[in-house]
Design an enzyme around this catalytic site. Structure first.
Site, PDB file in Angstrom:
ATOM      1  N   CYS A 195       0.831  -1.209   0.000  1.00  0.00           N
ATOM      2  CA  CYS A 195       0.000   0.000   0.000  1.00  0.00           C
ATOM      3  C   CYS A 195       0.869   1.264   0.000  1.00  0.00           C
ATOM      4  O   CYS A 195       0.526   2.269  -0.637  1.00  0.00           O
ATOM      5  CB  CYS A 195      -0.924  -0.008   1.208  1.00  0.00           C
ATOM      6  SG  CYS A 195      -2.069  -1.416   1.236  1.00  0.00           S
ATOM      7  N   THR A 196       1.994   1.214   0.698  1.00  0.00           N
ATOM      8  CA  THR A 196       2.907   2.363   0.706  1.00  0.00           C
ATOM      9  C   THR A 196       3.502   2.590  -0.674  1.00  0.00           C
ATOM     10  O   THR A 196       3.640   3.745  -1.126  1.00  0.00           O
ATOM     11  CB  THR A 196       4.013   2.142   1.740  1.00  0.00           C
ATOM     12  OG1 THR A 196       3.426   2.034   3.056  1.00  0.00           O
ATOM     13  CG2 THR A 196       5.024   3.295   1.733  1.00  0.00           C
TER      14      THR A 196
END
Length: 298
Positions: A195-196
């Protein structure tokens, strides 16, 4: 000459009187075998032999003698059958036929009465069938079934729902597309490696989206507090939307149980969907969303 022995003549028997028996014959007549009596169900047996003897007769009550006499009369006639525990009398053959008529013949396959087999084979009534409920818009759904998942396709409009931003403020989705186009990219969980990577990819080309008059928003089921920490940690220049109950995520068709499918959706100004990718790789999502916008602009 006259016989000196006196002669006595027995007087003739009176009319209707039986002749006297000789003293040589025993005065006790031979007892004839009395017919055996039927034993009543649930009662005590009473034999004719015991009744003829002195000891047996003395132990039999008057009520027992009366019942025994009634039973002998019933046996002699042969047309009365007494039910056990019931005082009602039923005719011999007619009573048997009546008993048989009450019980239907058993089923050949199950061995149960025909009525019982028929009841087991009956289909469930209307109450066992699932019911239908009609909504206000005329759509019909099954009341006992789970709600059907909805998906949004190209040409559909962004659902109008209220969510929170990373500051805990209410955001109405319909206002997001009132003046600009919108890119919504969805992540399963904030501040995780994949997600980062996806979030930082949109961060790095964020100015290219704004130059095309599009705003970028990250959507997840994380709390506003978790999103705010992530935003500060990674210097994310766009807003993060919190949808903890996955209402908007589900309306977009990206809800999978308690998980969120990694994806992105591109809405032009006014809310019309022009592109979506689900699932999508974290590294590819920013580039594919930007290319979709450029194709529409050309």
């Amino acid at each position: 000459m006259v016989d000196p022995t006196p002669t006595t003549t027995a007087p003739p028997p009176a009319p209707g009187q039986a002749p006297r028996r000789s003293s040589r014959i025993s005065g006790k007549p031979k007892s004839e075998a009395a017919p055996r009596r039927r034993q009543k169900k649930g009662g005590k047996a009473t034999s004719a032999t015991a009744a003829s003897t002195g000891g047996g007769g003395s132990r039999t009550s008057k009520q027992g003698k009366k019942r025994a006499a009634d039973a002998m009369d019933a046996d002699a006639e042969g047309d009365v059958d007494v039910k056990e525990g019931n005082e009602d009398a039923v005719g011999g053959e007619e009573g048997v036929d009546a008993k048989k008529a009450k019980l239907p013949p058993p089923d050949e396959e199950t061995g149960k009465p025909a009525e019982a087999s028929a009841e087991e084979n009956q289909s469930p009534g209307p109450a066992a069938q699932p019911t239908q409920a009609e909504g206000g818009d005329g759509d019909v759904t099954m009341a006992d079934s789970a709600p059907v998942k909805t998906t949004i396709d190209i040409g559909d409009t962004l659902p109008s729902l209220t969510v929170k931003n990373e500051k805990g403020e209410d955001v109405e989705t319909s206002t997001l597309v009132a003046e600009k186009g919108v890119v919504l990219f969805l992540v399963p969980k904030a501040d995780t490696p994949g997600c980062t990577q996806q979030a930082c990819g949109f961060r790095d080309i964020w100015q290219e989206f704004t130059a095309l008059d599009y705003d970028v928003y990250c959507l997840s089921a994380d709390t506003p507090t978790a999103q705010s920490k992530w935003q500060t940690k990674k210097n994310l220049p766009y807003e993060l939307l919190s949808d903890q109950k996955r209402v908007l995520i589900g309306a977009l068709g990206a809800a999978e149980g308690n998980k969120t499918k990694r994806s992105h959706f591109v809405f032009e100004q006014g809310g019309k969907l022009i592109d979506k990718k689900m699932p999508v790789k974290p590294v590819d999502s920013p580039r594919l969303a930007l290319e979709a916008i450029k194709r529409v602009k050309e």
